[in-house]
Design a protein around this motif. Structure first.
Motif: not given
Length: 577
Positions: A538-545, A547-556
């Motif tokens: 899992r990773k945390l991702l961000r939109c630079r414009e 500033q929303e934070i997203y969570r990436l689920y690579e394995k489900g």
């Protein structure tokens, strides 16, 4: 036989905006039991602190809750016109009597469906065409019916003032429905034949600020309605010309000394030298005339004089329910008004062409929609408010396009296709049957949506069309191809020229042939960047414009109690960590 005919004192009022508040305070003054349905928190706070609103009022977040809690209540719909059909339909199918604010619907097709629905469910459907319940307009109609001015030959109405300039509806739909309704009452024994409507866009680039509507009736008589919300003086006036004289109703005029209503007789006399004919007028004493013609009518008008028109509206609505009588402005009357407004909209789009009232589409010219003269929108297609259809496009019967869609040039939309709100379709796109598009979708120029996987010219596969689902906020780039039978997840982004052959997860950015995931996109259409690496893929991702934070689920992961295979992205929260 009406259902729930014993209703007398309970009203569910949907909408607590400006006009909804008027209904609420009027109903409270009449000592009626009132329930209020409103979701806007600001409007809700204002209505709750209004001193004219009874503390006994009940509040609900949706109409379904109110209907369930109050099984014998009638319903008043005072919300934006685009919502009238759905709310009134919900109430009518629940067996409730309904009063709808004007206009009855935002298109003729839905208005006719409501009128038919009310008849089938044996309930009262009434439209708030307020001028019918004004003592001065009622007096004018009585004078016309009594023959004071002979046979009506012409009517001129003006409704002009400095006012709120709207950007999502033109002045025709905003100001003229009441006048059209009164016009039909003036010519009650005659059918309108055609309309001609011209307008000018002065302040707004998209809607007409000034409109002149001409209505012709079958026997050749003519009516004109002028509406303008940029006029320097307030003018609301109706002049009815007859063979024996005329009636003038001054609702509001710059000259405050003018009488509210006047009637004149006239006679033609040739001048002594025989050069011309002179028209001489004499003012009629209308109050005495009414008493002489009908004492009952005079008494009724005297009683109305002490009441505000909206009070008369509510009392008439409840009386029609109790006595099982037809309202003065019932659903059929609402349909007649919508027919004229729809034809006028068509004439306006066509630059002032004469449009027959017997040859208009019931759904094409919905309130505030625009159809270019070269486009073809078949009868039975439904366009939501603010939707625009441009050059050479073709919308098939049965297609549904919700509010504020923009359909570019040379676009085809099949009869079973469904488009949500604010969908933008660029030039040269074909949207076939079984394609379902959610809100805020962008389809780039010449992108391709297929309908079968194995087409053959000599084999009919219409029964094999596969559904394609494009979820909320998706962007499809120019010349991309979407193979049928797949789903593009919410806010996914398909690059230009991509060939998409399998489902795309939400927020995924895909391109190539075949398209593969190359990254992740935010709701605002920006590529997400990694913030930190978490456990278990899992990773945390961000939109630079944004500033929303997203969570990436690579394995489900578990989503709503169900395991979803990865990879996919979910919005974590709106602000940065």
């Amino acid at each position: 036989m009406h259902r729930n005919a014993n209703i007398a004192t309970t009203l569910i009022i949907v909408g607590a905006g400006k006009w909804g508040t008027n209904f609420i305070t009027t109903a409270c003054a009449l000592k009626l039991s009132v329930a209020i349905v409103e979701t806007n928190l600001e409007a809700l706070a204002l209505i709750k602190c209004n001193p004219r609103v009874s503390p006994a009022c009940r509040f609900f977040s949706n109409l379904g809750q109110a209907l369930g809690a109050l099984p014998n209540a009638a319903v008043v719909v005072a919300t934006p016109p685009s919502t009238h059909f759905a709310l009134a339909k919900q109430a009518i199918t629940a067996g409730r009597h309904v009063l709808v604010e004007k206009p009855m619907c935002d298109n003729l097709q839905d208005a006719q469906r409501l009128a038919d629905l009310a008849r089938n469910h044996q309930v009262t459907l009434m439209v708030d065409h307020l001028l019918h319940y004004s003592v001065h307009h009622r007096r004018m109609l009585y004078l016309i019916e009594s023959g004071l001015i002979g046979k009506v030959k012409r009517v001129h109405m003006s409704r002009m003032n400095f006012g709120a300039v709207r950007t999502n509806e033109n002045v025709l739909w905003s100001l003229s429905p009441h006048d059209v309704s009164i016009l039909l009452a003036v010519f009650k024994d005659q059918s309108p034949d055609s309309v001609l409507c011209t307008g000018h866009k002065v302040v707004s680039l998209h809607v007409e600020d000034s409109v002149s509507l001409h209505v012709r009736f079958k026997d050749g008589v003519h009516a004109q309605i002028d509406c303008n919300w940029m006029h320097p003086f307030k003018e609301r006036r109706t002049i009815v010309y007859g063979t024996k004289g005329c009636i003038v109703l001054n609702e509001a005029m710059p000259d405050a000394t003018l009488k509210r209503i006047q009637a004149f007789h006239w006679s033609a006399k040739r001048k002594h030298d025989g050069s011309s004919v002179k028209i001489e007028k004499s003012e009629a004493h209308i109050l005495q005339y009414l008493k002489d013609q009908s004492g009952q009518a005079a008494s009724e008008l005297e009683e109305m004089d002490a009441k505000q028109p909206l009070q008369v509206v509510l009392e008439h609505f409840l009386e029609c329910i109790q006595k099982q009588t037809v309202p003065r402005t019932d659903g059929n009357e609402g349909v007649r008004v919508l027919r004229i407004l729809s034809a006028a909209s068509e004439s306006l789009v066509k630059g002032g062409e004469v449009v027959s009232l017997h040859n208009i589409s019931p759904a094409v010219h919905a309130l505030r929609s625009f159809v270019h003269p070269t486009a073809v929108v078949d009868q039975g297609a439904v366009l939501g408010q603010g939707t625009k259809v441009w050059h050479f496009s073709h919308i098939m019967p049965g297609a549904v396009l919700k509010e504020k869609c923009n359909i570019g040039q040379n676009v085809y939309i099949g009869g079973k296709a469904k488009l949500g709100r604010n969908v933008k379709v660029q030039n040269n796109v074909s949207i076939y049957d079984e394609v379902c598009i959610d809100d805020d979708v962008f389809l780039g120029p010449s992108c391709v949506l297929t309908n079968v996987k194995n087409p053959r010219s000599h084999v009919s596969r219409k029964h094999e069309y596969m559904p394609t689902v494009i979820e909320k906020g998706v962007t499809v780039g120019a010349n991309a191809t979407i193979v049928c039978g797949i789903t593009l997840g919410a806010y996914s982004f398909v690059g230009a020229g991509a060939v998409v052959t399998k489902n795309v997860p939400p927020h995924a950015m895909v391109y190539g042939n075949p398209a593969v995931i190359k990254g992740w996109m935010s709701t605002t259409g920006n590529k997400l960047h990694e913030v930190s690496l978490l456990k278990e893929g899992r990773k945390l991702l961000r939109c630079r414009e944004s500033q929303e934070i997203y969570r990436l689920y690579e394995k489900g992961a578990e989503v709503n109690g169900r395991w979803e295979e990865g990879p996919f992205v979910m919005l974590e929260r709106s602000e940065s960590r």
